[in-house]
Design an enzyme around this catalytic site. Structure first.
Site, mmCIF file in Angstrom:
data_model
loop_
_atom_site.group_PDB
_atom_site.id
_atom_site.type_symbol
_atom_site.label_atom_id
_atom_site.label_comp_id
_atom_site.label_asym_id
_atom_site.label_seq_id
_atom_site.Cartn_x
_atom_site.Cartn_y
_atom_site.Cartn_z
ATOM 1 N N HIS A 108 25.301 -5.385 122.665
ATOM 2 C CA HIS A 108 24.971 -5.356 124.101
ATOM 3 C C HIS A 108 25.185 -3.960 124.700
ATOM 4 C CE1 HIS A 108 25.221 -9.806 123.819
ATOM 5 N NE2 HIS A 108 26.268 -9.536 123.059
ATOM 6 N N SER A 142 13.036 22.094 129.204
ATOM 7 C CA SER A 142 12.366 21.684 130.430
ATOM 8 C C SER A 142 11.747 22.920 131.064
ATOM 9 C CB SER A 142 13.387 21.067 131.387
ATOM 10 O OG SER A 142 12.907 21.137 132.712
ATOM 11 N N LYS A 149 18.298 22.121 130.099
ATOM 12 C CA LYS A 149 17.904 20.913 129.373
ATOM 13 C C LYS A 149 17.547 21.158 127.916
ATOM 14 C CE LYS A 149 17.215 17.210 130.664
ATOM 15 N NZ LYS A 149 16.103 16.671 131.453
ATOM 16 N N GLU A 188 11.799 10.655 121.241
ATOM 17 C CA GLU A 188 11.072 9.888 122.246
ATOM 18 C C GLU A 188 9.647 9.602 121.788
ATOM 19 O OE1 GLU A 188 12.018 11.415 126.429
ATOM 20 O OE2 GLU A 188 12.849 12.949 125.131
#
Ligand code: ARG
Length: 467
Positions: free
Chosen positions: A159, A286, A292, A299
C-alpha cells in the site's frame, strides 16, 4: 482518377485502383521489413516446386539466384519499392519476374494469404529470439545492480506504506523472476509460430501435387527431432491471428513489468525516498528549473506499457468479428506487431542502460529502514514462539505500537517495565527482536529476504545468466 491495370491481379479489371485507393490500401510502407522472410519463403517454395517437378531444376536455380540478387539490392538500399504494387510480396515478385522470366511460375500453388502467414511466422520465430536476448540483457543489468547493492536494506512496501525490511537485492531479484517468465512466454510464442502454413493457398489448398513437409523442413519449421511441422487446416492457417495476439500479450506483459520497475526507480530517486541516484545519461533536465533532474527514461517506460497494451487491444479487436477466412482487415495486423517488437526491444535496452548506471545510497537506505516499527511483526512472531496464539500476539503488539505512538518514543526504546506488563510472554529479551541482523537471519526459508537466501538466489541467477 482511374489508373492503368494492376499488373498482378489486373486480368479481370477494366481500370486500375484510384490513387486514393492505392494510398489507402498499400502495405509496402510497413510490410517491406518482411522482405528477408518473404525471400526465404520464396526460395523454399521454389525448391519444393522443383522437387515435385512443377518447375525445372534450372528454373529453380534462376529464381533463387534472382531472389538473392533482390535481397542484396534491398540490403544495399537500391531496391525500388513501388506503392502501386501494394505489398512486399508483389514488389519482390514483380522485380524478380523482370530479372528472371521463370519467376512467373513462382506463385504456383501459393497465395499471398499463406505467403504472408508464413512470413509472419518466420518473423515471430526470429523476433522472439531478439526479444529474449534483450530480456537476458536487462536481467544481467539487474543482477549486477543487486550484487553491487550487497546487503543494503530498504523498507519493503505494501500500500506504499513501509512494511518490513528487505534487501535491495531481494527487491531487484523479484524483477529477475518476472523477466524470466517473460522469456518463457516468448519461447512459447516462438513454438506456437513454428508451424508452416505454406500450401494452405488462399484458403483451400491446391490441386497441384505439392510437398508441404519439404517446404516446412527447408524453412526450419521442424520439431525438436527434426520432423516437419505443417499447419493442419488450410482455413485456420490463413484466417487466425492468435500467434499475433500471443506475441503482443507477451510484449504487453514485459511492458507492464518494466513499468513497475520504472515506477520503483522513480519513487526511489525522488527526494522523498532518496534511496538511489539514476544515471544522468538516462535523465533529462528542465528547461525552466535549473535544479531538476527528471527520470524521463523511466517515465517513458511507463508510457510504453500503455502503448504495448494498446497494440494488444488492436489485435484482439481486429480479429474478433471476421468471418473465416482471410479478410483484408488483417493487413492491419502488422503495424501493431512491429510496433510492439520495436518498442519492447528499445524499452529493454533502456532499462538495462538505466539500471547499469543506478547507484544506491547506503546511508539514506539505512535511515529509512531504521524505524523499529518495521519489525513489529517480528515481535508478534516472538510471542508466537512463546506459545501465544498469533491473533492475540498481533493484538498485544498493536498495543505496544500504540504506546510508542502516543508517547512518541521509538518502539525499541519504550521503558522495559511498561512493556513487559502488557503480556506475561514479553520477557527481558523482547527488545532483541529489533535487531535488523537477527530479523534477516531468521528469514531462512526459500524465497525469503534473509541474507543467505538472497545470496543463494543471486548465485542461481549468476549461473543461469552466464550461460
Ligand atoms: N498485404 C496483404 C496482407 O498483409 C497480403 C495478403 C493479401 N491477400 C489478399 N487476398 N489480398 O494482408
Amino acid at each position: 482518377m482511374a489508373k492503368k491495370k494492376q499488373a498482378t491481379w489486373g486480368g479481370r479489371f477494366s481500370t486500375g485502383p484510384a490513387e486514393l485507393m492505392l494510398t489507402f490500401s498499400e502495405s509496402v510502407s510497413f510490410d517491406r521489413r518482411l522482405a528477408p522472410f518473404d525471400i526465404a519463403g520464396s526460395k523454399a517454395h521454389a525448391a519444393m516446386l522443383a522437387q515435385v517437378g512443377l518447375i525445372s531444376a534450372r528454373e529453380c536455380k534462376a529464381i533463387q539466384r534472382g531472389l538473392s540478387q533482390i535481397e542484396q539490392q534491398i540490403t544495399a538500399g537500391t531496391f525500388v519499392w513501388r506503392r502501386e504494387l501494394e505489398d512486399v510480396h508483389m514488389n519482390i515478385e514483380q522485380a524478380l519476374t523482370a530479372l528472371v522470366p521463370a519467376a512467373a511460375k513462382l506463385h504456383t500453388a501459393r497465395s499471398r494469404n499463406d505467403q504472408v502467414a508464413t512470413d509472419m511466422r518466420l518473423f515471430f520465430k526470429w523476433a522472439c529470439g531478439e526479444v529474449d536476448q534483450r530480456l537476458a540483457g536487462a536481467q544481467r543489468a539487474l543482477l549486477e545492480l543487486a550484487e553491487q547493492a550487497g546487503d543494503i536494506l530498504i523498507p519493503g512496501y505494501t500500500h506504499l506504506q513501509r512494511a518490513q525490511p528487505v534487501q535491495v537485492a531481494h527487491h531487484l531479484a523479484a524483477y529477475l523472476e518476472m523477466l524470466e517468465r517473460d522469456r518463457t512466454r516468448f519461447a512459447a510464442v516462438a513454438d506456437a509460430a513454428n508451424w508452416c502454413p505454406l500450401g494452405a493457398g488462399a484458403l483451400a489448398g491446391t490441386t497441384l501435387p505439392i510437398d508441404r513437409e519439404f517446404t516446412a523442413r527447408q524453412l526450419g519449421f521442424v520439431d525438436s527431432r527434426g520432423r516437419p511441422r505443417v499447419t493442419q487446416n488450410s482455413m485456420d492457417a490463413v484466417a487466425d491471428r492468435d500467434v499475433f495476439v500471443e506475441f503482443a500479450t507477451a510484449a504487453a506483459l514485459v511492458g507492464t513489468h518494466l513499468s513497475r520497475l520504472a515506477e520503483d526507480l522513480i519513487l526511489w530517486a525522488s527526494s522523498e525516498f532518496d534511496f538511489l541516484s539514476l544515471p544522468d545519461a538516462f535523465c533529462t533536465g528542465s528547461s525552466l528549473m535549473p535544479q531538476k533532474k527528471n527520470p524521463d527514461a523511466c517515465e517513458i517506460l511507463r508510457g510504453k506499457a500503455a502503448r504495448l497494451q494498446g497494440n494488444l487491444t488492436t489485435l484482439l479487436t481486429l480479429t474478433k468479428g471476421l468471418p473465416l477466412t482471410y479478410n483484408r482487415d488483417l493487413q492491419d495486423d502488422k503495424p501493431p506487431i512491429f510496433d510492439s517488437f520495436d518498442q519492447t526491444v528499445l524499452a529493454l535496452e533502456v532499462v538495462a542502460g538505466t539500471v547499469q548506471g543506478t547507484v544506491f545510497k547506503p546511508e539514506k537506505c539505512a535511515a529509512a529502514v531504521a524505524d523499529p516499527a518495521l519489525l513489529a511483526t517480528d515481535l508478534a512472531d516472538y510471542l508466537v514462539e512463546a506459545g501465544v496464539p498469533f491473533r492475540e500476539a498481533h493484538h498485544v503488539v498493536g498495543a505496544v505500537v500504540k504506546l510508542a505512538e502516543t508517547s512518541r518514543i521509538p518502539l525499541n526504546e519504550l521503558p522495559h517495565e511498561v512493556v513487559v506488563k502488557l503480556h506475561p510472554a514479553l520477557k527481558a529479551d523482547w527488545v532483541d527482536v529489533f535487531d535488523l541482523q537477527r530479523a534477516g537471519q531468521r528469514r531462512r526459508g526459500t524465497g525469503m529476504p534473509g541474507p543467505r537466501q538472497v545470496k543463494r538466489q543471486l548465485t542461481r541467477w549468476r549461473r543461469r545468466l552466464s550461460r
